[in-house]
Design a protein around this motif. Sequence first.
Motif, mmCIF file in Angstrom:
data_model
loop_
_atom_site.group_PDB
_atom_site.id
_atom_site.type_symbol
_atom_site.label_atom_id
_atom_site.label_comp_id
_atom_site.label_asym_id
_atom_site.label_seq_id
_atom_site.Cartn_x
_atom_site.Cartn_y
_atom_site.Cartn_z
ATOM 1 N N ILE A 327 -21.948 -59.211 15.170
ATOM 2 C CA ILE A 327 -20.650 -58.902 15.782
ATOM 3 C C ILE A 327 -19.598 -58.679 14.693
ATOM 4 O O ILE A 327 -18.793 -57.753 14.768
ATOM 5 N N TYR A 328 -19.623 -59.526 13.672
ATOM 6 C CA TYR A 328 -18.593 -59.462 12.637
ATOM 7 C C TYR A 328 -18.909 -58.475 11.516
ATOM 8 O O TYR A 328 -17.999 -57.962 10.867
ATOM 9 N N GLN A 329 -20.185 -58.200 11.283
ATOM 10 C CA GLN A 329 -20.556 -57.345 10.153
ATOM 11 C C GLN A 329 -21.232 -56.039 10.545
ATOM 12 O O GLN A 329 -21.451 -55.179 9.691
ATOM 13 N N GLY A 330 -21.576 -55.914 11.819
ATOM 14 C CA GLY A 330 -22.210 -54.689 12.272
ATOM 15 C C GLY A 330 -23.717 -54.707 12.101
ATOM 16 O O GLY A 330 -24.277 -55.605 11.464
ATOM 17 N N PRO A 331 -24.403 -53.714 12.655
ATOM 18 C CA PRO A 331 -25.872 -53.713 12.645
ATOM 19 C C PRO A 331 -26.493 -53.579 11.262
ATOM 20 O O PRO A 331 -27.659 -53.944 11.073
ATOM 21 N N THR A 332 -25.747 -53.079 10.276
ATOM 22 C CA THR A 332 -26.323 -52.959 8.933
ATOM 23 C C THR A 332 -26.558 -54.320 8.288
ATOM 24 O O THR A 332 -27.197 -54.403 7.234
ATOM 25 N N VAL A 333 -26.052 -55.396 8.913
ATOM 26 C CA VAL A 333 -26.292 -56.748 8.378
ATOM 27 C C VAL A 333 -27.788 -57.029 8.295
ATOM 28 O O VAL A 333 -28.242 -57.763 7.405
ATOM 29 N N VAL A 334 -28.578 -56.451 9.199
ATOM 30 C CA VAL A 334 -30.028 -56.684 9.199
ATOM 31 C C VAL A 334 -30.636 -56.140 7.915
ATOM 32 O O VAL A 334 -31.419 -56.820 7.238
#
Length: 363
Positions: A327-334
């Motif tokens: 939620i805070y960093q977006g899907p690229t966090v994965v």
Amino acid sequence: MYPIMKKVLFRMDPEVAHEWTIRSLQLLQRVPFLAKSLQQKWEIQHPSLSSQVAGLSFSNPVGLAAGFDKHANVYPALAHLGFGFVEVGTLTPRPQSGNERPRLFRLPEDQAVINRMGFNNHGVEDAVHSFQTLPRPTIPIGINLGKNKDTSNEQASKDYTTGLQALYSYGDYFVINISSPNTQGLRDLQEAKALEKLLTHILQTRDHCIQSHQVKKPIFLKIAPDLTEEQLIEIMEIVLHTKMDGIIATNTTLSRDGLLNQVSTHETGGLSGRPLTSRSTRWIAEIYRFTQGKLPIIGVGGIFTAEDAYAKIRAGASLVQIYTGMIYQGPTVVKQVNQGLVQLLERDGFSSVRDAIGVDVSI
């Protein structure tokens, strides 16, 4: 792009933003070439990240926690974002609307979220339809099971076994959720006598499913972070005695200790995100120590970076899950977490994520 999107999303009511995101993912599912291009861009393939856990193969250890794909209708799109596995639900036998709105609150200063959703979902039959009609991802899909709000604790096992039987063909693993704080009385099922009775009944039903389907699907128990150490030990003894396949540690917390945001702290519900990071990691280590590393653990709670995920792995987690961090960093966090894990493993001389599990815990 996500910093720009985040500004737009964070101006919306949190639940409206989530619904908008779900619609966007449904659109993505209708454009296979776009979904595939995202997967090629965000998926990290590295031999050090792959592992076998509870008889299942994972290309990387970073999964999506339950609560995002509540109705099991966007898991194919989510599978293209680089996750090693996706968990859907919580699903209940009958559809239910959940608690009254507003029921979802952001705490940006704390990188946290409070929710009191109440297992809002379209029910098991609708989920079966989704599984029968949507394309099957190549990564493992977990199914998180709960009980309906109006089902008494005495009858709770019927709800869990109903979900297990109806969805057995479609899940790669199942999760028994008795630790959400947002269904009144649900956490009472963590009490020893009630828990042993519940798990025994569920595992007996799984035995029947094995006979019918000729395949054994692992079942995990998801626990709360608000247990006392004595309660945790009692639960672990029951889990080992009944031969459950693993633990998910942990669900959201009722604690509000140390929060910077004083506006939303009066809101009831479970707190997730950064404030849960160290608490869940500590519980993972306790579980790993007590079970002597014999029980697979999925670590969840406050993962925002590769270092957060790595700490949970070194504390005993075989796999980890993200939700609030996305939620805070977006899907690229994965992608960022997986890339960082490769570097951290190499730095410490581990050829595989398996080699790092529990190295910080003395058994």
